[in-house]
Write a protein that holds these residues in place. Structure first.
Motif: not given
Length: 106
Positions: A86-92
């Motif tokens: 979820a953090r990775l998706l939010k980052l990109f």
């Protein structure tokens, strides 16, 4: 002076050794010469059966504790992995508000 190095204590190993000592002391308490001849076979059979039953319950308990520990560890890993994803998706993810504020987009 150097002190002797102490090994780390393992509670599982301590419990296992304790159970083995209890089992051995239980075997030492069963003195067949104390029983009468007619009750000798029945008494020994009952005590061996109860000892075996105790060992079975201990083994099942240890297996249950290990299985629940593995299950909880896998559950924790899955939750941690989902949070990282979820953090990775939010980052990109595309942030349109930022582009509008910078004047890059109308």
């Amino acid at each position: 002076m150097m002190q002797p190095r102490r090994s780390p204590r393992n509670p599982f190993l301590f419990a296992l050794i304790s159970l083995q000592l209890q089992f051995l002391s239980g075997l030492a308490d069963n003195n067949p010469s104390d029983h009468k001849k007619e009750n000798k076979g029945v008494s020994e059979h009952a005590s061996k059966g109860s000892t075996g039953l105790k060992i079975l319950f201990v083994i099942l308990g240890v297996v249950a504790v290990i299985a629940s520990g593995v299950f909880l560890f896998k559950l924790w890993q899955r939750k941690k992995r989902e949070e990282q994803h979820a953090r990775l998706l939010k980052l990109f993810e595309d942030d349109d508000e930022l582009e509008v504020e910078l004047g890059m987009r109308d």
